[in-house]
Structure formats: C-alpha cells, structure tokens
Design a protein around this motif. Structure first.
Motif, PDB file in Angstrom:
ATOM      1  N   TRP A 100       0.838  -1.210   0.000  1.00 39.82           N
ATOM      2  CA  TRP A 100       0.000   0.000   0.000  1.00 39.82           C
ATOM      3  C   TRP A 100       0.870   1.257   0.000  1.00 39.82           C
ATOM      4  O   TRP A 100       0.497   2.269  -0.626  1.00 39.82           O
ATOM      5  CB  TRP A 100      -0.941  -0.005   1.197  1.00 39.82           C
ATOM      6  N   ALA A 101       2.012   1.215   0.659  1.00 37.83           N
ATOM      7  CA  ALA A 101       2.915   2.368   0.638  1.00 37.83           C
ATOM      8  C   ALA A 101       3.433   2.611  -0.771  1.00 37.83           C
ATOM      9  O   ALA A 101       3.577   3.766  -1.202  1.00 37.83           O
ATOM     10  CB  ALA A 101       4.081   2.129   1.603  1.00 37.83           C
ATOM     11  N   ALA A 102       3.694   1.550  -1.509  1.00 37.75           N
ATOM     12  CA  ALA A 102       4.175   1.692  -2.888  1.00 37.75           C
ATOM     13  C   ALA A 102       3.103   2.326  -3.763  1.00 37.75           C
ATOM     14  O   ALA A 102       3.402   3.188  -4.603  1.00 37.75           O
ATOM     15  CB  ALA A 102       4.572   0.325  -3.444  1.00 37.75           C
ATOM     16  N   PHE A 103       1.855   1.918  -3.570  1.00 37.69           N
ATOM     17  CA  PHE A 103       0.772   2.518  -4.355  1.00 37.69           C
ATOM     18  C   PHE A 103       0.595   3.993  -3.987  1.00 37.69           C
ATOM     19  O   PHE A 103       0.362   4.835  -4.862  1.00 37.69           O
ATOM     20  CB  PHE A 103      -0.539   1.753  -4.138  1.00 37.69           C
ATOM     21  N   SER A 163       8.228   2.129  -5.890  1.00 42.43           N
ATOM     22  CA  SER A 163       8.989   1.594  -4.768  1.00 42.43           C
ATOM     23  C   SER A 163      10.401   1.262  -5.226  1.00 42.43           C
ATOM     24  O   SER A 163      10.655   1.040  -6.414  1.00 42.43           O
ATOM     25  CB  SER A 163       8.309   0.323  -4.234  1.00 42.43           C
ATOM     26  N   HIS A 164      11.320   1.220  -4.258  1.00 43.83           N
ATOM     27  CA  HIS A 164      12.672   0.759  -4.551  1.00 43.83           C
ATOM     28  C   HIS A 164      12.694  -0.759  -4.768  1.00 43.83           C
ATOM     29  O   HIS A 164      13.623  -1.284  -5.367  1.00 43.83           O
ATOM     30  CB  HIS A 164      13.631   1.133  -3.424  1.00 43.83           C
ATOM     31  N   ASP A 165      11.667  -1.445  -4.245  1.00 42.45           N
ATOM     32  CA  ASP A 165      11.550  -2.888  -4.465  1.00 42.45           C
ATOM     33  C   ASP A 165      11.053  -3.115  -5.895  1.00 42.45           C
ATOM     34  O   ASP A 165       9.986  -2.616  -6.264  1.00 42.45           O
ATOM     35  CB  ASP A 165      10.554  -3.482  -3.460  1.00 42.45           C
ATOM     36  N   PRO A 166      11.786  -3.845  -6.725  1.00 43.20           N
ATOM     37  CA  PRO A 166      11.406  -3.971  -8.135  1.00 43.20           C
ATOM     38  C   PRO A 166      10.057  -4.643  -8.360  1.00 43.20           C
ATOM     39  O   PRO A 166       9.327  -4.265  -9.285  1.00 43.20           O
ATOM     40  CB  PRO A 166      12.550  -4.799  -8.750  1.00 43.20           C
ATOM     41  N   VAL A 167       9.712  -5.627  -7.528  1.00 43.03           N
ATOM     42  CA  VAL A 167       8.423  -6.303  -7.696  1.00 43.03           C
ATOM     43  C   VAL A 167       7.282  -5.355  -7.353  1.00 43.03           C
ATOM     44  O   VAL A 167       6.285  -5.252  -8.090  1.00 43.03           O
ATOM     45  CB  VAL A 167       8.358  -7.579  -6.837  1.00 43.03           C
ATOM     46  N   THR A 192       4.510  -3.852  -9.916  1.00 45.33           N
ATOM     47  CA  THR A 192       3.086  -4.108  -9.643  1.00 45.33           C
ATOM     48  C   THR A 192       2.288  -2.820  -9.705  1.00 45.33           C
ATOM     49  O   THR A 192       1.213  -2.763 -10.314  1.00 45.33           O
ATOM     50  CB  THR A 192       2.920  -4.775  -8.266  1.00 45.33           C
ATOM     51  N   VAL A 193       2.796  -1.781  -9.078  1.00 41.49           N
ATOM     52  CA  VAL A 193       2.124  -0.477  -9.124  1.00 41.49           C
ATOM     53  C   VAL A 193       2.009   0.007 -10.574  1.00 41.49           C
ATOM     54  O   VAL A 193       0.944   0.459 -11.014  1.00 41.49           O
ATOM     55  CB  VAL A 193       2.886   0.557  -8.271  1.00 41.49           C
ATOM     56  N   HIS A 194       3.090  -0.111 -11.315  1.00 46.15           N
ATOM     57  CA  HIS A 194       3.091   0.326 -12.720  1.00 46.15           C
ATOM     58  C   HIS A 194       2.056  -0.446 -13.535  1.00 46.15           C
ATOM     59  O   HIS A 194       1.317   0.139 -14.350  1.00 46.15           O
ATOM     60  CB  HIS A 194       4.482   0.122 -13.316  1.00 46.15           C
TER      61      HIS A 194
END
Length: 273
Positions: free
Chosen positions: A62-65, A70-74, A78-80
């Motif tokens: 949820w933070a990535a969205f 995110s710095h995490d590639p997965v 996913t967000v993209h």
C-alpha cells in the motif's frame, strides 16, 4: 522472472508466463511475482513469524501505491502494471483478505464458502493476468476466468493436501466430508479410510467437469495458453487419483517432463523467428 522460476515447482506460473505474448510478459510477471511473494509469507517459514512478515508486505504494497512506486522492483512493477491497465485495488484487497483467512484459518463449511475464497484468492489476480495478455476484454470473459480459478485452487488443495494438513489447514468443504461419511479428524490425522477415496474422486470430478467446459472457451491470442493450463490441471488431477492413500503423506506432482510436454509447444510459438 527469477522469483517465479521456483514457484509451484517451477511449473504452472513460470511456464505460463514464458508462454505469454512478449509485450504482455513484464506486466504478467509483476502480478504473478507479487502474488507469489505474498503466498510465501503466508505459507512458509516459522508459523509464529508468518503474520508479521505478511503484515509488513501488505503495508509495503500500500505504501508503494501511495508513493507511485517503490525501490523494491516487484512492488514498483506491480504499481506500474495496475496503473497502466487501470486495475481496481479491490482485486488486491480481496487477495489480501483471502490470505489473511489462511493465517486465521478455519474449516470451510460449504463449497459455496470455499468458492468465494477461491474467487478472492486466485480469481481476481488470475483475471488481471489474462487482462494484461489481452484475453479479458469484457465482464463475461473475466467471470469465466474467475470461475476457472475455483478449479485451479481446488486442484491445488488436492495435490497439496498433505502439506496443508501439516500446516493445520483442510480446504475440502465439511459438507462434502459429511456426504461421504468422512470424519474431518481422520483426514487431519492422516488416517486413510475407504470413504476418502470416494471423497477425493468426487472433488476430482468437480474439477474435471469444469475443465471440459473451459477447454472450449476462445480467448483469442492466448487460447493456446488457456488450453495448456487446462491440460496441466488435468494431469495434476490424474496424479491425485493415482496417488490413492499417498495423497495424505506427500504432495502430488507429475514428472516435470510430462508437464513440459504440455507447455513446450506454446512456449515455442512465442519465440521470435
């Protein structure tokens, strides 16, 4: 791709992904890798650590969205993918809710209850994968994929019965056990009874009937993948039936070569000439 290479024994997700159209593969990989990672937090490692790891992963998602990446590639991919294809976050919410139910596990009283869980756990994510591959272009097609996910999840419940029992989980509906006079405590204690063979055959036939219907569905450019997935599940069901009492003591898995024979023609078809 690396995260998916060992998922499901390196078979269904990975081979399905390698068979996808090249343009769709990065988006499909993002969705599959995200779901696979969440599965690992719920199903592997010390039981006392699973809730903490899963909660942290949900919060990171949820933070990535919220941040748009995110710095995490997965997580970034996913967000993209969700934003590129206009996907609703309710799909992610439903998947997380189903996974939380696994952590707070309770038996499924009815097949209807199991079906609803399958739709949340696998149905939405599977429909999104088929959307990025161009196969889900209208609500009717999405419903077909979601229904198919029930068969896929029930197949997993049969082939992984022994491992799920080790985790204290029984995914077969209690109403089905009652139908065949099978006691839940016998299955959970891994005590085979003659009635269990009838129960397993009943659940296998439930999957087989749906596979026969699903094979005839036209999914345009990914119809070959759809048919390969049906054949893959059919091989798993055949292996479950052949295992007999062993289904209570080891995961059921056809030989990798047998499964590769299903996927190899589809993978070859997407290799650039």
């Amino acid at each position: 791709m690396r995260e998916l290479a060992d998922a499901d024994g390196g078979t269904a997700r990975y081979h399905g992904l390698r068979s996808a159209p090249a343009a769709a593969r990065p988006h499909a990989a993002a969705l599959l890798a995200h779901g696979c990672r969440a599965d690992l937090y719920v199903d592997s490692g010390p039981v006392e650590d699973r809730q903490r790891h899963f909660t942290a992963f949900v919060e990171a998602t949820w933070a990535a969205f919220a941040a748009g990446g995110s710095h995490d590639p997965v997580l970034h991919a996913t967000v993209h993918t969700y934003r590129t294809h206009g996907m609703h976050l309710s799909v992610m919410e439903d998947m997380f809710s189903a996974m939380q139910r696994d952590l707070d596990f309770r038996d499924f009283a009815t097949f209807g209850e199991l079906r609803q869980w399958c739709m949340q756990m696998t149905g939405g994510p599977m429909a999104m994968v088929y959307r990025v591959m161009g196969a889900v272009t209208e609500p009717a097609y999405e419903l077909l994929v979601r229904e198919f996910s029930v068969s896929a999840q029930l197949t997993d419940a049969l082939r992984d019965l022994s491992e799920d029992l080790d985790d204290g989980r029984l995914y077969l509906p209690l109403e089905d056990l009652d139908r065949f006079n099978v006691r839940a405590e016998d299955i959970k204690s891994k005590r085979w009874t003659p009635a269990m063979a009838d129960l397993i055959a009943f659940e296998a036939e439930r999957v087989t009937e749906q596979l026969h219907k699903a094979r005839d569905v036209d999914h345009g450019p990914v119809s070959a993948i759809w048919r390969a997935r049906c054949e893959h599940l059919a091989l798993l069901i055949a292996a479950v039936l052949a295992a007999g009492p062993d289904v209570l003591h080891r995961p059921v898995q056809p030989s990798l070569g047998t499964l590769l024979n299903v996927w190899r023609p589809v993978m070859r078809a997407v290799i650039p000439c």
